[in-house]
Structures are given as C-alpha cells and as structure tokens.
Design a protein around this motif. Structure first.
Motif, PDB file in Angstrom:
ATOM      1  N   LYS A 124       0.840  -1.225   0.000  1.00 45.32           N
ATOM      2  CA  LYS A 124       0.000   0.000   0.000  1.00 45.32           C
ATOM      3  C   LYS A 124       0.864   1.261   0.000  1.00 45.32           C
ATOM      4  CE  LYS A 124      -2.284  -1.074   3.763  1.00 45.32           C
ATOM      5  NZ  LYS A 124      -1.928  -2.500   3.835  1.00 45.32           N
ATOM      6  N   THR A 125       1.736   1.345   1.028  1.00 49.40           N
ATOM      7  CA  THR A 125       2.535   2.560   1.180  1.00 49.40           C
ATOM      8  C   THR A 125       3.483   2.737  -0.004  1.00 49.40           C
ATOM      9  OG1 THR A 125       2.369   2.369   3.565  1.00 49.40           O
ATOM     10  CG2 THR A 125       4.167   3.725   2.719  1.00 49.40           C
ATOM     11  N   THR A 126       4.109   1.641  -0.390  1.00 56.70           N
ATOM     12  CA  THR A 126       5.033   1.687  -1.524  1.00 56.70           C
ATOM     13  C   THR A 126       4.301   2.196  -2.773  1.00 56.70           C
ATOM     14  OG1 THR A 126       6.153  -0.201  -0.532  1.00 56.70           O
ATOM     15  CG2 THR A 126       6.669   0.254  -2.833  1.00 56.70           C
TER      16      THR A 126
ATOM     17  N   LEU B 115      -2.172   8.389   6.421  1.00 53.23           N
ATOM     18  CA  LEU B 115      -3.191   8.084   7.430  1.00 53.23           C
ATOM     19  C   LEU B 115      -2.814   6.846   8.241  1.00 53.23           C
ATOM     20  CD1 LEU B 115      -5.657   9.858   7.825  1.00 53.23           C
ATOM     21  CD2 LEU B 115      -7.026   8.201   6.582  1.00 53.23           C
ATOM     22  N   ASP B 116      -1.553   6.441   8.143  1.00 53.80           N
ATOM     23  CA  ASP B 116      -1.088   5.289   8.908  1.00 53.80           C
ATOM     24  C   ASP B 116      -0.175   5.777  10.035  1.00 53.80           C
ATOM     25  OD1 ASP B 116       0.113   2.982   9.904  1.00 53.80           O
ATOM     26  OD2 ASP B 116       0.191   2.015   7.944  1.00 53.80           O
ATOM     27  N   PRO B 117      -0.499   5.425  11.304  1.00 57.62           N
ATOM     28  CA  PRO B 117       0.331   5.869  12.427  1.00 57.62           C
ATOM     29  C   PRO B 117       1.807   5.498  12.285  1.00 57.62           C
ATOM     30  CG  PRO B 117      -1.669   4.795  13.221  1.00 57.62           C
ATOM     31  CD  PRO B 117      -1.653   4.612  11.733  1.00 57.62           C
TER      32      PRO B 117
ATOM     33  N   GLY C   3       3.578   6.048   9.786  1.00 54.44           N
ATOM     34  CA  GLY C   3       4.240   7.165   9.106  1.00 54.44           C
ATOM     35  C   GLY C   3       5.212   6.752   8.016  1.00 54.44           C
ATOM     36  N   ASN C   4       5.031   5.549   7.462  1.00 51.79           N
ATOM     37  CA  ASN C   4       5.978   5.086   6.436  1.00 51.79           C
ATOM     38  C   ASN C   4       5.930   5.916   5.159  1.00 51.79           C
ATOM     39  OD1 ASN C   4       6.771   3.029   8.123  1.00 51.79           O
ATOM     40  ND2 ASN C   4       5.391   1.517   7.242  1.00 51.79           N
ATOM     41  N   ALA C   5       4.752   6.419   4.814  1.00 46.90           N
ATOM     42  CA  ALA C   5       4.655   7.241   3.601  1.00 46.90           C
ATOM     43  C   ALA C   5       5.419   8.549   3.812  1.00 46.90           C
ATOM     44  CB  ALA C   5       3.188   7.515   3.245  1.00 46.90           C
TER      45      ALA C   5
ATOM     46  N   ILE D  78      -4.344   8.861  -0.602  1.00 44.13           N
ATOM     47  CA  ILE D  78      -4.397   8.600   0.842  1.00 44.13           C
ATOM     48  C   ILE D  78      -3.811   7.219   1.128  1.00 44.13           C
ATOM     49  CG2 ILE D  78      -5.904   8.481   2.867  1.00 44.13           C
ATOM     50  CD1 ILE D  78      -8.023  10.065   1.218  1.00 44.13           C
ATOM     51  N   ASP D  79      -2.827   7.179   2.017  1.00 47.74           N
ATOM     52  CA  ASP D  79      -2.237   5.890   2.413  1.00 47.74           C
ATOM     53  C   ASP D  79      -2.909   5.417   3.695  1.00 47.74           C
ATOM     54  OD1 ASP D  79      -0.523   3.677   2.410  1.00 47.74           O
ATOM     55  OD2 ASP D  79       0.926   4.681   3.704  1.00 47.74           O
ATOM     56  N   CYS D  80      -3.611   4.304   3.612  1.00 42.35           N
ATOM     57  CA  CYS D  80      -4.407   3.812   4.741  1.00 42.35           C
ATOM     58  C   CYS D  80      -3.642   2.821   5.618  1.00 42.35           C
ATOM     59  CB  CYS D  80      -5.637   3.072   4.211  1.00 42.35           C
ATOM     60  SG  CYS D  80      -6.961   4.179   3.760  1.00 42.35           S
TER      61      CYS D  80
HETATM   62 MG    MG Z   1       1.772   0.890   4.884  1.00 39.59          MG
END
Ligand code: MG
Ligand code: ADP
Length: 306
Positions: free
Chosen positions: A60-62, A83-85, A87-89, A171-173
């Motif tokens: 997802k993030t990638t 939107l992911d705690p 914070g990888n994005a 949006i990154d979930c």
């Molecule tokens: Mg992710």
C-alpha cells in the motif's frame, strides 16, 4: 480532464510472459525510452484515491508514494495524506514526522486546517505530504467520541482543495477497516487496491468490497473501486501468474495492465527517505510505477462533484 498524447504505441509489459533475462533487459530499455516520449496534460477536477487493503505488507505505502511521485514527475500536483500511524509514507517522501510537529492527527482531532500541516517533499516541488506521527495511533479510539467522526478528513480536504487545488490526492491507509480507513473512504471517490501476487492474495478482498459497498450506501455514494495494481510480481513462479490471471478475471476493467515486479531497489528506497522514482528512476521497479502512473492519469475519472 486528462489528455494523454503518446508519440508511439505503448510497448507491451512483458513481465507477464516467460522471457529470458536478455529479452527482459531489452524490453526494459524500450519501456524507459517509451516513457520519455509520454506527455500527460493535467488540470480540472481533483481525483481523490485511497490506497486500501486491510492486509499489511501488500505494498500500500510503496504504491501510494511511488505513484504519487511518478504522477508529480509527469507534471501533476499531488498531495499524499499519510493516514497510517506508522508514518511510512511520510518517511519515504523525506518528510519530517517527529512527535513534536503538527500532523494529520491534529487535523482529525483538533480541527487544525490541512494547509497548516502540509509539507513539500524534497524530491519534487509538485509533491506534497500531510504527515502522520505516532500520535495517530490514538486517533482510532479518540475519533469514536468526535462529532461527525466519519467525515472529518473529508471536511478538512474539501476546505483545503477549495483554496489549493491539486490534480491528485492519494491517501495511504493503515491495514485495518477502522475509523481512519472509514475517514479515507468518506473523503475519496476512488479506491485503489494493491494486490500482492502471492498466497492468499484474494483472501479478505470480499470483506474489503463489502466495506466499500457499505460506505457507498451510508456515507459516500461516489465511492467506487477504480484501480487494482498487482505488486511484488515474481514472473518466475507459476503462482504469481495464476494470481494475476484470477484477479484479472474477477476485475477486468479495474486491473492496470502494468504489473509491479519484486525489485530490490523498491525496497531499498525508503531507507534513504526517497521513493524509488527519485532513488533509481530507471530501475525495473521505478519504470513499472511510472507506467502505472501514466495508466492512472489517462483513465477517465468517474468521480462525481465533491
Ligand atoms: Mg503501509
Ligand atoms: P503496506 O503499506 O501494505 O503494509 P508496504 O508498502 O510497506 O506495505 O510494503 C511491505 C514491504 O514490502 C516493504 O518492506 C516494502 O519495501 C516491500 N515492497 C513493496 N513493494 C515491493 C516491490 N515491488 N519489490 C520489493 N519489495 C517491495
């Protein structure tokens, strides 16, 4: 509206074929060359895509950061909402997200305007990010007691877009179907699902589709599954081909032609605070993400008026 001008016909993506290495390399060279000749014009309505899949580690993030960077590279104005705690994005986009900065948590919980937290990625002036910090981990619970808890991101985003329009919001979930993801589904019109070409790829997909339908019915009628991207594809295994075929059979119009190969440059890039587009833009992984971005940009948006 998007107008894609292509000066030559697109070379086929041969990751789906069983080709020798030499042919694969020659093909990659041709695809790089082709990408140089592609121009895309942007403008008009913002498209809001939420990259979702309740499974973790599927890309997802990638996918969110690399598609965003590739779109920015094509000339689009793009904002990534982390939107992911985890914070990888934010990390991958080279964005500061230490606990002392204002983040998407403050937007959702403290009504801070989105414009107050947006930062520009060092890799492209057209690439913006609303960072997340670890505080967001508490938001899932804190949101429960908030007024209009499902609509908080949507409202913040609508306000922001009114004064600062962009071509794409991505949006990154997080990997769950909790209130953060529901906020993303309420704010977006397009759901973008990355699917890892491995065992159990389709497991949980019906639950995700059920959630999308529920949101469509109760919170956001314009939400629809617009895009599926096959990721971490290993063309040497029969399983990867079987998964790809199965997904294409079920979702013939949503699956992008482009498939993202498993590629070490893709996994190395975040540790340098970069997307693979900036880290090694000519690598097989970057070329595939750039092609996927061209496909996305050239698809006609079905989104309704916000
Ligand atoms: Mg992710
Ligand atoms: P998610 O956001 O769904 O949890 P990530 O995007 O963080 O998934 O990806 C999970 C892991 O897989 C990360 O370590 C990432 O670097 C790696 N990865 C993702 N896509 C690829 C790829 N195409 N090739 C190699 N590694 C990949």
């Amino acid at each position: 509206m998007f107008h894609v001008k292509q000066s030559e016909t697109q070379s086929p993506n041969t990751f789906g074929m069983d080709t020798p290495l030499a042919r694969e390399l020659a093909d990659l060279t041709a695809r790089r060359k082709h990408l140089e000749s592609v121009t895309v014009e942007f403008g008009g309505e913002s498209r809001v895509l939420t990259v979702s899949n309740q499974k973790g580690g599927v890309g997802k993030t990638t996918t969110a950061v690399n598609i965003a960077s590739a779109l920015a590279g094509l000339g689009a104005k793009v904002i990534v909402i982390d939107l992911d705690p985890q914070g990888n994005a934010s990390t991958a986009l080279g964005i500061i997200h230490t606990t002392d900065i204002s983040s998407i948590y403050d937007v959702l919980i403290n009504d801070l305007p989105l414009r107050d937290i947006v930062q520009q990625s060092p890799e492209n002036e057209n690439l913006l990010c609303a960072p997340s910090t670890i505080h967001l981990a508490g938001a899932e619970i804190e949101l429960v007691a908030q007024v209009a808890r499902e609509h908080r991101l949507r409202r913040a985003l609508d306000d922001y877009l009114e004064s600062s329009p962009v071509d794409f919001v991505i949006i990154d979930c997080p990997p769950s179907l909790g209130l953060l993801t529901i906020n993303a589904f309420t704010a977006a019109s397009e759901v973008f699902i990355p699917i890892q070409c491995e065992y159990y790829a389709l497991e949980g997909l019906s639950q995700l589709l059920g959630s999308i339908q529920m949101i469509q019915k109760h919170l956001n009628p314009s939400l629809h599954l617009s895009t599926i991207l096959l990721t971490m594809f290993d063309g040497r295994t029969r399983l990867a081909h079987q998964v790809a075929e199965e997904v294409r059979t079920h979702f013939p119009t949503q699956v992008l032609e482009t498939v993202i190969p498993r590629n070490v440059r893709v996994s190395e890039a975040p540790s340098f605070g970069q997307t693979v587009i900036a880290y090694d833009g000519q690598s097989a992984g970057a070329v595939a993400y750039r092609e996927a971005a061209v496909e996305i940009a050239s698809r006609k948006t079905q989104s309704k008026e916000r």
